[in-house]
Design a protein around this motif. Structure first.
Motif, short mmCIF file in Angstrom:
data_model
loop_
_atom_site.label_atom_id
_atom_site.label_comp_id
_atom_site.label_asym_id
_atom_site.label_seq_id
_atom_site.Cartn_x
_atom_site.Cartn_y
_atom_site.Cartn_z
N GLU A 313 0.58 -0.97 -0.03
CA GLU A 313 -0.18 -0.39 0.18
C GLU A 313 1.17 1.15 -0.07
O GLU A 313 0.40 2.02 -1.00
N LEU A 314 1.91 0.99 0.89
CA LEU A 314 2.92 1.98 0.66
C LEU A 314 3.39 2.83 -0.31
O LEU A 314 3.14 4.22 -0.97
N LYS A 315 3.93 1.43 -1.42
CA LYS A 315 4.34 1.82 -2.28
C LYS A 315 3.10 2.40 -3.64
O LYS A 315 3.60 3.23 -4.67
N THR A 316 2.62 2.31 -3.95
CA THR A 316 1.22 1.85 -4.52
C THR A 316 0.86 3.30 -4.80
O THR A 316 0.94 4.48 -5.35
N LYS A 317 0.42 4.01 -3.25
CA LYS A 317 -0.52 5.04 -2.88
C LYS A 317 -0.03 6.12 -2.35
O LYS A 317 -0.50 7.12 -2.20
N TRP A 318 1.59 5.50 -1.60
CA TRP A 318 2.21 6.93 -1.16
C TRP A 318 3.36 7.32 -2.02
O TRP A 318 3.50 8.15 -2.02
N LEU A 319 4.16 6.25 -2.98
CA LEU A 319 4.99 6.68 -3.76
C LEU A 319 4.84 5.67 -5.07
O LEU A 319 5.32 6.51 -6.09
N ASN A 320 3.63 5.89 -5.36
CA ASN A 320 2.85 5.83 -6.71
C ASN A 320 3.43 5.02 -7.70
O ASN A 320 4.47 4.94 -8.95
N ILE A 321 4.06 3.86 -7.18
CA ILE A 321 4.48 2.71 -7.55
C ILE A 321 4.40 1.45 -8.14
O ILE A 321 3.13 0.87 -7.05
N TRP A 322 3.81 1.29 -9.75
CA TRP A 322 2.96 0.05 -10.00
C TRP A 322 3.64 -1.22 -9.29
O TRP A 322 4.69 -1.15 -9.52
N ILE A 323 3.27 -2.18 -8.97
CA ILE A 323 3.42 -3.53 -8.27
C ILE A 323 2.45 -4.27 -8.97
O ILE A 323 1.32 -4.60 -8.72
N ASN A 324 3.36 -5.34 -9.21
CA ASN A 324 2.44 -6.24 -10.22
C ASN A 324 1.49 -7.47 -9.34
O ASN A 324 2.17 -8.12 -8.88
N GLN A 325 0.35 -7.36 -9.73
CA GLN A 325 -0.48 -8.16 -8.27
C GLN A 325 -0.35 -9.60 -8.91
O GLN A 325 -0.19 -10.13 -7.59
N ALA A 326 0.43 -10.38 -10.26
CA ALA A 326 0.58 -11.60 -9.88
C ALA A 326 1.70 -11.72 -9.22
O ALA A 326 2.50 -13.25 -10.31
N SER A 327 2.64 -10.84 -9.02
CA SER A 327 4.11 -11.30 -8.47
C SER A 327 4.11 -12.80 -7.43
O SER A 327 3.05 -12.43 -6.24
N LEU A 328 4.81 -13.72 -7.16
CA LEU A 328 4.56 -14.31 -6.52
C LEU A 328 5.01 -13.93 -4.42
O LEU A 328 5.33 -12.81 -4.79
N TRP A 329 4.23 -14.64 -4.05
CA TRP A 329 3.49 -13.38 -2.62
C TRP A 329 4.22 -14.00 -1.76
O TRP A 329 4.93 -13.39 -1.01
N LEU A 330 5.08 -15.23 -0.73
CA LEU A 330 5.35 -15.08 -0.19
C LEU A 330 6.86 -15.02 -0.58
O LEU A 330 7.80 -16.41 -1.84
N ASP A 331 8.29 -15.11 -0.18
CA ASP A 331 9.67 -14.43 -0.48
C ASP A 331 10.31 -16.30 0.13
O ASP A 331 10.27 -16.46 1.28
N SER A 332 10.98 -16.86 -1.22
CA SER A 332 11.70 -18.67 -0.60
C SER A 332 12.63 -18.30 0.08
O SER A 332 12.78 -19.69 0.92
N ASP A 333 13.43 -16.98 0.34
CA ASP A 333 14.43 -17.31 1.47
C ASP A 333 13.84 -17.22 2.45
O ASP A 333 14.62 -18.34 3.79
N LYS A 334 13.05 -16.31 2.70
CA LYS A 334 12.44 -16.26 4.35
C LYS A 334 11.52 -17.77 4.95
O LYS A 334 11.50 -18.43 5.84
N TRP A 335 11.15 -18.20 3.59
CA TRP A 335 10.21 -19.42 3.53
C TRP A 335 11.32 -20.46 4.33
O TRP A 335 11.20 -20.82 5.29
N ALA A 336 12.52 -20.92 3.45
CA ALA A 336 13.56 -21.69 3.82
C ALA A 336 13.33 -21.74 4.71
O ALA A 336 14.62 -22.74 5.63
#
Length: 558
Positions: A313-336
């Protein structure tokens, strides 16, 4: 004044991002052209009209609308540029992309009123358009209140304002303004003859159909305006994103001259900008320090570092950065990293837990995830995952898709059931066995395919809870799983390879309010284990922290 703003930005005197700099450089280049001219009188006329209104919100209520330099630059461009030969306005289209709290909606309301009553257009039709009528009403209501709060009684008397149906009429020119939603498109778009269309939050316009209908109606006017205002968003296929890219091509000079009737400006940040730096915040927000509060921004940034949803929300609505909704959700390194190598799963025996059950008949995996909350002898939230798949599909998937189902089955990470259709009897028995091994408090399940085993399990004394898959229900627990993954040290999933594969496949859908839900359609591979984990986590959280639950799980209790 537009010229002053353009020179300050182009010279580096005023902080701006690449796209604003290019828009200003375009303006200064165009001053040298012979086929167009910048009419300072017309630009100032439009600015003066809008500044004659009074603000009615917050700490500035009752004060005159003093426009900021970026707003004067926008208005000056829209109304000041004219074709020399015809004397008509140059710009038919305008795309304004700026973060929230930077005054774009009130500015758009002022522009819509100018088009309605001050643009010398007989019978002007002005439409405040949005995906839904309620959203269109926000801009329409702003325009109405600007009239009602005017200190000039003659000006107020010139309008006939009706609220049902909502319409503002300006009798002197036989003009009117009304809200228009895509949800009412079928009833309201026939016979339109717009002089102005103000399209609000085009990042939410998921398909171009409504835009095309409105655009096709502009042809009967000599100098119509189609104004699009938006923040960035999550949908890379939206109308807003499409026009953002159009503006970028025009500003880079890659449009081949076809964008000569199109004005655009985009306030955002550059790749590599430090998100913790106030300079970055000011670059994206032209009203930083005016209506964009530094303390609130800093607070939002702190929250964003702990909550990925707020980060988006910060990136899209406060900094105006388009974020691909279809990007993967959970970081694989964090998960591991969310594994406790020293904890032996045998220690879970007798501990209380909650289940999440996601069933499938063919092709999908069926999954059961036991969620153990922190308790005596257990410091982390712990996931114990189990998977089933028809035996025929295990062989097919291993050969066709190179997914190691067969290897996982051989190592016990997937239990094959005979034939081509899932045998739920295996899953029922596993739940019964585990209920004797663990202190099972409840099992959340999706109604789909579950009828054949739910009642028998209830008869066996298992507390089965129907868990809605609606986004309002599932979002809080999806966000909680996301938080646990990011923190790492509070979660243990034993490194289960199938669950890890599921975690790496998840794409989430986010609605306009920031609610999220794993999206099976957009996730290219199986995510069943994560769905089950979220359900189990939800049942655990509600039961452990908000009392016990029984019967139908419904979002209204959240």
């Amino acid at each position: 004044m537009a010229v002053t703003y353009a020179r300050e930005v182009a010279s580096g005197k005023r902080l701006a991002c690449r796209w604003v700099i290019l828009a200003c450089e375009r303006f200064l280049r165009d001053l040298k052209r012979k086929d167009i001219r910048f009419d300072v009188v017309e630009a100032d006329r439009a600015i003066a009209f809008i500044e004659s209104f009074r603000r009615y919100k917050g700490q500035w209520a009752g004060q005159r609308m003093t426009l900021e330099p970026w707003q004067k630059f926008v208005i000056g461009n829209i109304f000041g540029w004219k074709w020399v030969e015809s004397g008509l306005r140059r710009f038919k289209y305008a795309h304004i992309e700026v973060p929230r709290k930077n005054g774009k909606t009130l500015l758009a309301a002022g522009i819509s009123l100018y088009l309605l009553c001050a643009d010398r257009e007989g019978g002007a039709e002005v439409y405040n358009a949005a995906t839904k009528k309620d959203q269109a009403m926000i801009l329409h209501r702003d325009a109405r209140v600007l009239i009602e709060k005017s200190k000039d009684p003659d000006f107020r008397a010139a309008f006939d304002i009706r609220k049902n149906p909502p319409i503002i009429e300006y009798g002197a020119a036989d003009s009117f303004m009304k809200p228009l939603g895509r949800d009412t498109e079928g009833d309201t778009t026939d016979g339109l003859n717009p002089h102005g269309v103000i399209a609000d939050e085009t990042h939410a316009w998921t398909t171009p159909g409504f835009w095309n209908v409105l655009n096709s109606a502009l042809g009967a006017r000599s100098q119509p305006l189609f104004l699009m205002i938006t923040t960035a968003g999550h949908n890379m296929d939206s109308v807003g994103r499409s026009h953002s890219l159009i503006v970028q091509r025009i500003l880079k000079g890659e449009d081949g001259g076809e964008g000569d009737d199109y004005f655009g400006i985009i306030f955002t940040i550059e790749e590599g900008d430090n998100i913790d730096d106030q300079v970055t915040w000011a670059k994206a927000n032209p009203l930083y320090g005016v209506t964009v509060d530094e303390k609130k921004f800093r607070s939002q940034l702190a929250l964003a570092k702990a909550d990925p949803a707020i980060n988006r929300e910060l990136k899209t609505k406060w900094l105006n950065i388009w974020i691909n909704q279809a990007s993967l959700w959970l970081d694989s390194d964090k998960w591991a990293g969310a594994v406790d190598l020293e904890f032996e799963r045998e220690r879970l025996q007798g501990m209380r837990c909650y289940g999440g059950l996601d069933l499938a008949i063919t092709r999908d995996l069926s999954s059961l995830v036991w969620v153990f909350p922190p308790q005596e002898g257990l410091e982390r939230w712990t996931l114990l995952a189990k998977f089933w798949c028809p035996a025929a599909d295990i062989i097919t998937r291993s050969k066709r898709d190179k997914v190691p189902y067969q290897t996982w089955a051989e190592k016990g990470f997937i239990v094959p059931t005979p034939g081509e259709v899932m045998d739920f009897g295996y899953i029922k028995k596993q739940i019964e066995d585990d209920s004797r091994l663990f202190d099972v408090r409840a099992v959340g399940y999706d109604k789909t395919y579950a009828a054949s085993i739910v009642n028998p399990l209830i008869e066996e004394g298992v507390n089965m809870l129907s868990f809605s898959q609606g986004i309002l229900t599932i979002s809080p627990y999806a966000k909680e799983l996301e938080r646990l993954v990011i923190e790492g040290s509070k979660l243990n999933h034993f490194g289960h390879p199938v669950l890890a594969w599921n975690a790496g496949n998840v794409v989430v859908h986010m609605d306009a309010n920031g609610n999220i839900k794993p999206d099976k359609k957009k996730s290219e591979e199986r995510i069943d284990g994560i769905i089950a984990a979220i359900m189990g986590l939800g049942v655990a959280i509600e039961t452990e922290y908000d009392g016990s639950l029984a019967g139908e799980w419904d979002c209204t209790i959240l």
